[in-house]
Design an enzyme around this catalytic site. Structure first.
Site, PDB file in Angstrom:
ATOM      1  N   ARG A 147       7.836-112.081  92.829  1.00 13.69           N
ATOM      2  CA  ARG A 147       7.829-112.695  91.885  1.00 13.69           C
ATOM      3  C   ARG A 147       9.472-113.068  91.207  1.00 13.69           C
ATOM      4  O   ARG A 147       9.660-111.568  91.120  1.00 13.69           O
ATOM      5  CB  ARG A 147       6.541-112.496  90.811  1.00 13.69           C
ATOM      6  N   TYR A 159      10.962-113.284  78.513  1.00 15.00           N
ATOM      7  CA  TYR A 159       9.438-112.766  79.781  1.00 15.00           C
ATOM      8  C   TYR A 159       9.889-112.747  80.377  1.00 15.00           C
ATOM      9  O   TYR A 159      10.117-113.038  81.783  1.00 15.00           O
ATOM     10  CB  TYR A 159       8.395-113.548  79.330  1.00 15.00           C
ATOM     11  N   ASP A 212       6.086-116.556  87.124  1.00 14.45           N
ATOM     12  CA  ASP A 212       5.443-116.807  86.325  1.00 14.45           C
ATOM     13  C   ASP A 212       5.839-117.680  84.428  1.00 14.45           C
ATOM     14  O   ASP A 212       6.911-117.187  83.961  1.00 14.45           O
ATOM     15  CB  ASP A 212       5.297-115.325  84.904  1.00 14.45           C
ATOM     16  N   HIS A 214       4.299-118.015  82.258  1.00 13.34           N
ATOM     17  CA  HIS A 214       4.337-117.371  81.118  1.00 13.34           C
ATOM     18  C   HIS A 214       3.572-118.473  79.300  1.00 13.34           C
ATOM     19  O   HIS A 214       3.680-117.380  78.594  1.00 13.34           O
ATOM     20  CB  HIS A 214       4.726-116.458  80.716  1.00 13.34           C
ATOM     21  N   GLU A 238       2.744-119.309  87.679  1.00 14.53           N
ATOM     22  CA  GLU A 238       1.496-119.005  86.929  1.00 14.53           C
ATOM     23  C   GLU A 238       1.570-119.309  85.576  1.00 14.53           C
ATOM     24  O   GLU A 238       2.878-119.328  84.825  1.00 14.53           O
ATOM     25  CB  GLU A 238       1.637-117.572  87.242  1.00 14.53           C
ATOM     26  N   GLU A 264      -4.655-114.361  83.204  1.00 13.32           N
ATOM     27  CA  GLU A 264      -4.696-113.512  83.206  1.00 13.32           C
ATOM     28  C   GLU A 264      -4.783-112.848  82.195  1.00 13.32           C
ATOM     29  O   GLU A 264      -5.699-111.973  81.772  1.00 13.32           O
ATOM     30  CB  GLU A 264      -3.406-112.610  83.700  1.00 13.32           C
ATOM     31  N   ARG A 285      -6.485-115.795  88.516  1.00 16.32           N
ATOM     32  CA  ARG A 285      -6.081-114.943  88.125  1.00 16.32           C
ATOM     33  C   ARG A 285      -7.045-113.553  87.402  1.00 16.32           C
ATOM     34  O   ARG A 285      -6.092-112.689  86.434  1.00 16.32           O
ATOM     35  CB  ARG A 285      -4.214-114.617  87.223  1.00 16.32           C
ATOM     36  N   GLU A 341      -0.831-109.024  92.811  1.00 16.46           N
ATOM     37  CA  GLU A 341       0.367-109.054  91.825  1.00 16.46           C
ATOM     38  C   GLU A 341      -0.308-106.973  91.677  1.00 16.46           C
ATOM     39  O   GLU A 341      -1.190-106.278  92.060  1.00 16.46           O
ATOM     40  CB  GLU A 341      -0.446-108.757  90.688  1.00 16.46           C
ATOM     41  N   TRP A 404       4.737-116.458  74.401  1.00 13.04           N
ATOM     42  CA  TRP A 404       6.299-114.708  74.176  1.00 13.04           C
ATOM     43  C   TRP A 404       6.635-115.028  76.235  1.00 13.04           C
ATOM     44  O   TRP A 404       5.000-114.995  77.231  1.00 13.04           O
ATOM     45  CB  TRP A 404       5.706-113.423  74.265  1.00 13.04           C
TER      46      TRP A 404
HETATM   47  C1  GCO Z   1       2.060-110.712  84.874  1.00 19.07           C
HETATM   48  C2  GCO Z   1       1.730-110.567  83.386  1.00 19.07           C
HETATM   49  C3  GCO Z   1       2.229-109.438  82.489  1.00 19.07           C
HETATM   50  C4  GCO Z   1       1.434-109.770  80.786  1.00 19.07           C
HETATM   51  C5  GCO Z   1       1.377-108.268  80.364  1.00 19.07           C
HETATM   52  C6  GCO Z   1       0.786-108.374  79.109  1.00 19.07           C
HETATM   53  O1  GCO Z   1       1.652-111.535  85.461  1.00 19.07           O
HETATM   54  O2  GCO Z   1       1.397-109.652  85.553  1.00 19.07           O
HETATM   55  O3  GCO Z   1       1.981-111.532  82.736  1.00 19.07           O
HETATM   56  O4  GCO Z   1       3.786-109.210  82.667  1.00 19.07           O
HETATM   57  O5  GCO Z   1       2.687-110.662  79.750  1.00 19.07           O
HETATM   58  O6  GCO Z   1      -0.191-107.809  81.168  1.00 19.07           O
HETATM   59  O7  GCO Z   1       0.478-106.657  78.319  1.00 19.07           O
HETATM   60 MG    MG Z   2       1.757-113.362  84.494  1.00 15.34          MG
END
Ligand code: GCO
Ligand code: MG
Length: 404
Positions: A147, A159, A212, A214, A238, A264, A285, A341, A404
């Site tokens: 990643r 992030y 990501d 995010h 992602e 996630e 995910r 991951e 974020w």
């Molecule tokens: C990822 C996730 C993490 C999250 C975290 C939040 O892809 O691993 O986006 O970076 O920000 O798990 O607690």
């Molecule tokens: Mg993520």
């Protein structure tokens, strides 16, 4: 085999984890991960006060019945706290069942469908040279997928930045209160394609690249980003847009062939149902520790399999080694595995957790110990008391809240 004790341990060996311990009258112990980043105490209380007392005396072998008892019987449906609590119980019971059978959990799930579980690591860099050096570390370590996250010119913190090494990861929840940062989408959309182009120019197409987003883009912005990344053949982007509005992904789909991964922050099959059955995504995910455990996540993956969607489970450092072990057992056994991951865990995690999983040539294997192959040192855990930690938040330059 009756449940005789249910205990929650909140400790901070490297970062905060909530761990569930279930003990049976046969003397067997099962471990579950109850960590929910920034809300660990909420899940611990839910388990201690509203789940543990209900489990005493129940048959530990009846995993499916206990799952429904906690889900339907709790009356209030779904949500990250509830489903993380149920997940911890579920995973601990699968650990116990494996130990009772003398088999690793993946054997109880139908046996291995592959030799190992392909994982991706987290490379990041404040600039292109730093990112290329970090990607190189993962390639040299044998990773087949990486990643890539990068800083954005003009933004103080973005992030995914931190911990430039394959063996030292980073923890985004780093404040006793949420730190606040400025976000601006335009510079990000302009900058990222240039960075990914530089990574492809350096490493070619022999390594899978993932990114990501995010949750930070609107659907049409996500469509623009996906299209701009098409020449670089991403394995996935992602969380391209917040996915409460599952139908929003149709707009992204209409603009790009870049594969989409999401899930996630989901905690049940119903969060994924529209996305999967309409083929709006390529990877789901959802994680074993936030989506109701092995029992429920296996249903999500079975639904995904019907529609050509593959797994891509979340595996950040705030999902404990117990969670990662359980994920590997499931990843090994399902037919539609896509990618797992692996962010690693901050030291001194291994002073408290001991694991049987091993990494070789880009793949993890959970090992063949009975159950999950994990253990937890309660005495050692007492040396690492909980500390309040929260994820950062973003605001736009006008002060509006933003993902974020
Ligand atoms: C990822 C996730 C993490 C999250 C975290 C939040 O892809 O691993 O986006 O970076 O920000 O798990 O607690
Ligand atoms: Mg993520």
């Amino acid at each position: 085999m009756k449940i005789t004790d249910v205990k929650v341990i909140v400790a901070s060996p490297g970062r905060n984890y909530a761990t569930l311990k279930i003990t049976t009258d046969d003397g067997l112990v099962g471990w579950g991960d109850a960590t929910l980043n920034g809300r660990e105490l909420a899940v611990a209380a839910y388990l201690r006060d509203h789940v543990g007392p209900l489990l005493i005396g129940k048959d530990a072998h009846r995993i499916g019945d206990i799952w429904q008892y906690l889900y339907q019987g709790g009356y209030w449906r779904r949500g990250p706290v509830t489903m993380t609590a149920i997940a911890a119980v579920d995973v601990a019971l699968w650990d116990i069942k494996g130990k009772a059978a003398g088999l690793p959990v993946y054997q109880l799930l139908g046996g291995a469908a592959r030799d190992g579980v392909t994982v991706y690591g987290h490379a990041n860099g404040a600039d292109v040279p730093e990112l290329l050096a970090d990607v190189q570390r993962f390639v040299d370590a044998g990773y087949r997928a990486v990643r890539v996250q990068t800083a954005v010119p003009g933004l103080e913190r973005t992030y995914g930045m931190g911990g430039n090494s394959t063996d030292v990861t980073y923890e985004p929840a780093d404040g006793a209160l949420p730190s606040e940062h400025v976000w601006e989408t335009g510079p990000y959309l302009d900058h990222l394609p240039k960075v990914v182009a530089a990574v492809r120019a350096e490493f070619g197409y022999g390594v899978h690249l993932l990114h990501d987003v995010h949750h930070r883009l609107s659907p049409i912005e996500a469509g623009r980003l996906g299209r701009s990344l098409e020449p670089y053949r991403m394995f996935w982007i992602e969380d391209a847009t917040p996915a409460e509005d599952q139908e929003a992904f149709r707009l992204i789909r209409q603009h790009t062939t870049t594969p989409l991964a999401v899930g996630e922050v989901f905690n049940s099959i119903w969060d994924c149902q529209h996305l999967i059955t309409n083929r709006l995504i390529d990877y789901i995910r959802t994680s074993v520790s936030h989506t109701g455990g092995i029992t429920h996540l296996r249903r999500v993956f079975d639904l995904a399999h019907l529609y050509g969607v593959r797994s891509g489970s979340h595996g950040a450092g705030d999902l404990s080694p117990i969670s990662f072990a359980a994920a590997l057992h499931l990843d090994l056994a399902i037919p539609n595995f896509g990618m797992q991951e692996y962010m690693g865990h901050l030291p001194p995690w291994d002073e408290v957790f001991s694991v049987g999983y091993e990494f070789a040539d880009g793949l993890f294997h959970p090992g063949d110990a009975a159950g999950l192959g994990v253990d937890f040192d309660e005495a050692a855990a007492e040396r690492f008391p909980y500390e309040p930690r929260y994820l950062p938040v973003n605001r736009l330059r006008d002060g509006s809240m933003h993902d974020w």
